[in-house]
Every structure is written in structure tokens, then in C-alpha cells.
Design a protein around this motif. Structure first.
Motif, PDB file in Angstrom:
ATOM      1  N   ALA A   1       0.708  -1.006  -0.035  1.00 50.82           N
ATOM      2  CA  ALA A   1      -0.294   0.274   0.012  1.00 50.82           C
ATOM      3  C   ALA A   1       1.116   1.578   0.087  1.00 50.82           C
ATOM      4  CB  ALA A   1      -1.155   0.098   1.098  1.00 50.82           C
ATOM      5  N   ALA A   2       1.943   1.166   0.983  1.00 51.93           N
ATOM      6  CA  ALA A   2       2.754   1.969   0.825  1.00 51.93           C
ATOM      7  C   ALA A   2       3.697   2.532  -0.122  1.00 51.93           C
ATOM      8  CB  ALA A   2       4.044   2.138   2.228  1.00 51.93           C
ATOM      9  N   ALA A   3       4.326   1.542  -1.213  1.00 51.74           N
ATOM     10  CA  ALA A   3       3.655   1.468  -2.943  1.00 51.74           C
ATOM     11  C   ALA A   3       2.936   2.318  -3.622  1.00 51.74           C
ATOM     12  CB  ALA A   3       5.008   0.231  -2.833  1.00 51.74           C
ATOM     13  N   ILE A   4       2.355   1.791  -3.544  1.00 55.93           N
ATOM     14  CA  ILE A   4       0.921   2.568  -4.586  1.00 55.93           C
ATOM     15  C   ILE A   4       1.114   3.713  -3.975  1.00 55.93           C
ATOM     16  CG2 ILE A   4      -0.948   3.109  -4.872  1.00 55.93           C
ATOM     17  CD1 ILE A   4      -1.351  -0.774  -4.288  1.00 55.93           C
ATOM     18  N   ALA A   5       1.263   4.657  -2.761  1.00 52.21           N
ATOM     19  CA  ALA A   5       0.735   6.068  -2.420  1.00 52.21           C
ATOM     20  C   ALA A   5       2.509   6.792  -3.183  1.00 52.21           C
ATOM     21  CB  ALA A   5       1.239   5.740  -0.889  1.00 52.21           C
ATOM     22  N   GLU A   6       3.699   5.911  -2.865  1.00 53.85           N
ATOM     23  CA  GLU A   6       4.913   6.218  -3.457  1.00 53.85           C
ATOM     24  C   GLU A   6       4.556   7.028  -4.816  1.00 53.85           C
ATOM     25  OE1 GLU A   6       7.754   5.036   0.444  1.00 53.85           O
ATOM     26  OE2 GLU A   6       7.875   4.288  -2.153  1.00 53.85           O
ATOM     27  N   GLN A   7       4.109   5.305  -5.890  1.00 52.49           N
ATOM     28  CA  GLN A   7       4.213   5.519  -7.569  1.00 52.49           C
ATOM     29  C   GLN A   7       2.890   6.812  -7.613  1.00 52.49           C
ATOM     30  OE1 GLN A   7       3.093   1.275  -8.227  1.00 52.49           O
ATOM     31  NE2 GLN A   7       5.034   0.669  -7.611  1.00 52.49           N
ATOM     32  N   THR A   8       2.183   6.800  -7.132  1.00 53.61           N
ATOM     33  CA  THR A   8       0.895   8.166  -7.202  1.00 53.61           C
ATOM     34  C   THR A   8       1.336   9.280  -7.487  1.00 53.61           C
ATOM     35  OG1 THR A   8      -0.755   6.257  -6.283  1.00 53.61           O
ATOM     36  CG2 THR A   8      -1.569   9.021  -6.604  1.00 53.61           C
ATOM     37  N   LEU A   9       2.281   9.324  -6.081  1.00 55.63           N
ATOM     38  CA  LEU A   9       2.659  10.569  -5.829  1.00 55.63           C
ATOM     39  C   LEU A   9       4.063  10.872  -7.153  1.00 55.63           C
ATOM     40  CD1 LEU A   9       3.389  13.219  -4.821  1.00 55.63           C
ATOM     41  CD2 LEU A   9       4.701  12.303  -2.573  1.00 55.63           C
ATOM     42  N   GLU A  10       4.236  10.023  -7.129  1.00 51.03           N
ATOM     43  CA  GLU A  10       5.784   9.844  -8.607  1.00 51.03           C
ATOM     44  C   GLU A  10       5.057  10.850  -9.920  1.00 51.03           C
ATOM     45  OE1 GLU A  10       8.105   6.762  -8.978  1.00 51.03           O
ATOM     46  OE2 GLU A  10       9.018   7.184 -10.440  1.00 51.03           O
ATOM     47  N   ARG A  11       3.951   9.292 -10.383  1.00 51.29           N
ATOM     48  CA  ARG A  11       3.134  10.278 -11.260  1.00 51.29           C
ATOM     49  C   ARG A  11       2.795  11.156 -11.092  1.00 51.29           C
ATOM     50  NH1 ARG A  11       1.095   4.690 -10.890  1.00 51.29           N
ATOM     51  NH2 ARG A  11      -0.138   5.843  -9.566  1.00 51.29           N
ATOM     52  N   LYS A  12       2.243  11.706 -10.432  1.00 53.11           N
ATOM     53  CA  LYS A  12       1.627  13.209 -10.164  1.00 53.11           C
ATOM     54  C   LYS A  12       2.859  14.116 -10.802  1.00 53.11           C
ATOM     55  CE  LYS A  12      -1.645  15.808  -7.026  1.00 53.11           C
ATOM     56  NZ  LYS A  12      -2.717  15.886  -7.470  1.00 53.11           N
ATOM     57  N   LEU A  13       4.049  14.065  -9.835  1.00 47.92           N
ATOM     58  CA  LEU A  13       4.897  14.697  -9.734  1.00 47.92           C
ATOM     59  C   LEU A  13       5.424  15.441 -11.492  1.00 47.92           C
ATOM     60  CD1 LEU A  13       6.741  14.077  -6.746  1.00 47.92           C
ATOM     61  CD2 LEU A  13       5.244  16.539  -6.946  1.00 47.92           C
ATOM     62  N   ARG A  14       5.442  14.228 -11.783  1.00 45.45           N
ATOM     63  CA  ARG A  14       6.022  14.567 -13.466  1.00 45.45           C
ATOM     64  C   ARG A  14       5.301  15.400 -14.130  1.00 45.45           C
ATOM     65  NH1 ARG A  14       6.643   7.374 -14.572  1.00 45.45           N
ATOM     66  NH2 ARG A  14       8.515   7.514 -13.225  1.00 45.45           N
ATOM     67  N   ASN A  15       3.879  15.347 -13.882  1.00 47.75           N
ATOM     68  CA  ASN A  15       3.113  15.995 -15.324  1.00 47.75           C
ATOM     69  C   ASN A  15       3.319  17.405 -14.121  1.00 47.75           C
ATOM     70  OD1 ASN A  15       2.897  14.060 -15.988  1.00 47.75           O
ATOM     71  ND2 ASN A  15       0.488  13.827 -14.324  1.00 47.75           N
ATOM     72  N   TYR A  16       4.751  17.959 -13.627  1.00 46.51           N
ATOM     73  CA  TYR A  16       4.637  19.175 -13.128  1.00 46.51           C
ATOM     74  C   TYR A  16       5.469  19.907 -14.193  1.00 46.51           C
ATOM     75  CZ  TYR A  16       3.213  19.064  -8.294  1.00 46.51           C
ATOM     76  OH  TYR A  16       1.743  18.540  -7.194  1.00 46.51           O
ATOM     77  N   ASP A  17       5.577  21.469 -13.835  1.00 46.38           N
ATOM     78  CA  ASP A  17       6.280  22.644 -14.669  1.00 46.38           C
ATOM     79  C   ASP A  17       7.790  22.748 -13.911  1.00 46.38           C
ATOM     80  OD1 ASP A  17       7.358  23.929 -16.132  1.00 46.38           O
ATOM     81  OD2 ASP A  17       6.297  26.109 -15.811  1.00 46.38           O
TER      82      ASP A  17
END
Length: 324
Positions: free
Chosen positions: A236-252
Motif C-alpha cells: 500500500a505504501a508503494a502504491i502511494a509513492e507511485q501515485t505521488l511520483e506520477r503526479k510530480l512528473r506532470n509538474y512544470d
């Protein structure tokens, strides 16, 4: 954070840590600290090391925590003025004699803060003015953060079933609050709250806002059973980290490009200064100049190099109604 919010936070902290509130008003707390709070707030590692080694009964400190300085000072001034008028009255000469310790206590109060008990005890209670940014309030924040990093809560049902045989299914969610720092020679922080169902693996954002809709309790409510977990906490912690990582990839990240440009400009500036200095320096002085040069480069990189860091602030297991 205004005075009222600080008052509410301090009240909750004192209750949670088991402190004994001797006296309180909307502007202050006079409190006898619990051992847990004393360890976190008073910075007495040698004393607590002695207590732990010898098993002696701990003597915790008392504090006067002022949450609204102006209101508390006005109250103290009014009380001192009333006491002075009472003492100056001729008809109260005998009473004044009996209250001499109180006047002396008030004088010490004005000079050093609140005085506990009589003068014979010779114990001074330190006064701490709490406001957003104050050292003592930051200690309370840090203590509560350490003590509340992990928890387990259950959703309270809206209404209880009339039948003792009815049972409602609850599923466990891992809630994680994370902080992301974007740093170079400037700094920005973001907070993200994720909830991952341990039954289905579903991940939702702004989980903290969802929890605010429910009443929570640390005890399992009656007529409730918990569903079996399909995921481990690590997964579950790995899912949270992966979700945050995908979110940060789309930042400017244009700010990082600009910061890298400023970093190169600063490095070029000190290179232009130190390189000719090294060429012209005597051999015996070159090691010191080289050391200073490298140290200055490290300082520039630490200040200007763009970096993104993510860390978990706190987390918990939350049992919510239904299978998420």
C-alpha cells in the motif's frame, strides 16, 4: 494561527499527554507536566537519564503557558491593582498583614512570571508566551508530531442496529500525509494526503478531507466486523509513492532549469576568482586555497542546485464502513 486556535491546540495537547492542568483561563494554562511531556519539552536529558537508571520517581516541571499575552497581562494587572487597593485600605490593616506574602508574590510575578504557591516553597514557574513561530509552540508541534505519527481509528456508525445479530463490514485504509519540497535558492512546499484501501488497492487523493466527514473512535464499534486485507502495508505504501511520483512528473519544472542556470553562473564566478589565484599561488599555500575553493563550490551547489524531496509526515490505519 490566532490565539484561539493556539488555545485549542494546547488544550488538546495537554489532554493527550496526560498533563495536570492546575489552573486555566481563555488566556493561559498553569500546568504540571506529565513525564511524557516533560521529556519532550524541558530539554533535561541528564535528569531523565538519571531517573531511567535509578528508577527514582520523576519530579516533572510546572509551566505557565500564556496563549494570549495581551489578555493575560491585562488580567494580571487588574488583579494586582485590586490587591493593592485592598492592602492600602486602613480597615484592612490586619488583613494586609496576612496578605503580605501575596503582595510579594505579585511583585515577583511582575518580574519573573507566575509564582506558584507560597514564598516558602521558593518555586518559580517559568512563563512561556505561545504565539505562532515561538520556540515553545514549535516544541509542542514537534512533540505532537512524534507522538501522533501513527494511529488506528474506526469510523463511528451513524446509528446503531436494533438487532444484535447485524454486523457491518469495515475495510482498512492506509492514510498517508506526505510533504513535497521544491528547493533551490528558493523553496516551496506542498502537502498531499493519500488513502489506499488494503482490501482493493484503490488509491484516492485528499484522503484527509474525506476523514473529516466522519466521527472516528479508537475502539471498534459494536456490530462491526473488519474485512480481510488483500494488500500488505508495504504494498500500500508503494502504491502511494507511485501515485505521488506520477503526479510530480506532470509538474512544470522550468524553475529547476532557471535554478540550474543560476548555479552555473555562480560556479563560473568563483572559478574566475580561484583559478588564477591557484596558478599564481606558492606551492605551500595551494592546499589551503584548493580546500577553500572546493568548500565554496559545495556551498554554491547546496544553495542553488534544484532538488525535489518527498517525505511522509504521518500515517495511520483507518477502518471505514463498506468495502473500498
Amino acid at each position: 494561527m490566532n490565539e484561539r486556535q493556539i488555545q485549542k491546540f494546547v488544550q488538546r495537547y495537554l489532554d493527550a499527554t496526560g498533563c495536570h492542568i492546575v489552573e486555566k483561563s481563555p488566556a493561559h494554562f498553569h500546568v504540571k507536566l506529565s513525564p511524557k511531556a516533560d521529556r519532550d519539552l524541558t530539554n533535561r536529558p541528564y535528569y531523565w537519564s538519571f531517573v531511567d537508571r535509578t528508577g527514582a520517581d520523576p519530579e516533572t516541571m510546572s509551566l505557565l503557558l500564556v496563549t494570549d499575552k495581551q489578555k493575560y497581562d491585562n488580567q494580571a494587572a487588574a488583579q494586582a491593582e485590586a490587591a493593592q487597593k485592598q492592602q492600602s485600605s486602613p480597615s484592612n490593616a490586619e488583613a494586609n498583614s496576612a496578605q503580605t506574602p501575596n503582595s510579594a508574590e505579585a511583585a515577583l510575578n511582575r518580574s519573573f512570571g507566575y509564582i506558584h504557591g507560597t514564598l516558602n516553597t521558593n518555586i518559580r514557574v517559568p512563563r512561556e508566551d505561545l504565539y505562532f513561530g515561538s520556540r515553545r509552540l514549535n516544541q509542542l508541534f514537534e512533540s505532537s508530531r512524534q507522538g501522533g505519527s501513527y494511529l488506528c481509528l474506526f469510523q463511528e456508525p451513524d446509528k446503531r442496529s436494533n438487532s444484535p445479530l447485524d454486523s457491518t463490514a469495515y475495510s482498512a485504509w492506509l492514510g498517508v500525509n506526505m510533504k513535497v519540497e521544491f528547493a533551490c535558492d528558493m523553496k516551496r512546499e506542498e502537502f498531499h494526503s493519500f488513502g489506499i484501501s488494503l482490501a482493493t488497492g484503490q488509491c484516492i487523493e485528499q484522503f484527509h478531507d474525506r476523514l473529516l466527514q466522519y466521527r472516528m473512535t479508537p475502539k471498534l464499534p459494536p456490530n462491526v466486523h473488519t474485512a480481510k486485507n488483500a494488500l500488505t502495508l508495504v504494498k500500500a505504501a508503494a502504491i502511494a509513492e507511485q501515485t505521488l511520483e506520477r503526479k510530480l512528473r506532470n509538474y512544470d519544472y522550468s524553475w529547476a532549469v532557471a535554478a540550474a542556470k543560476r548555479l552555473n553562473e555562480e560556479l563560473d564566478t568563483i572559478n574566475h576568482y580561484y583559478e588564477p589565484l591557484l596558478e599564481s599561488a606558492e606551492e605551500e599555500n595551494k592546499p589551503q586555497i584548493t580546500e577553500q575553493f572546493e568548500r565554496r563550490q559545495d556551498e554554491i551547489r547546496w544553495q542553488y542546485e534544484p532538488r525535489v524531496t518527498a517525505s511522509a509526515i504521518n500515517c495511520g490505519i483507518f477502518y471505514l464502513q463498506g468495502i473500498g
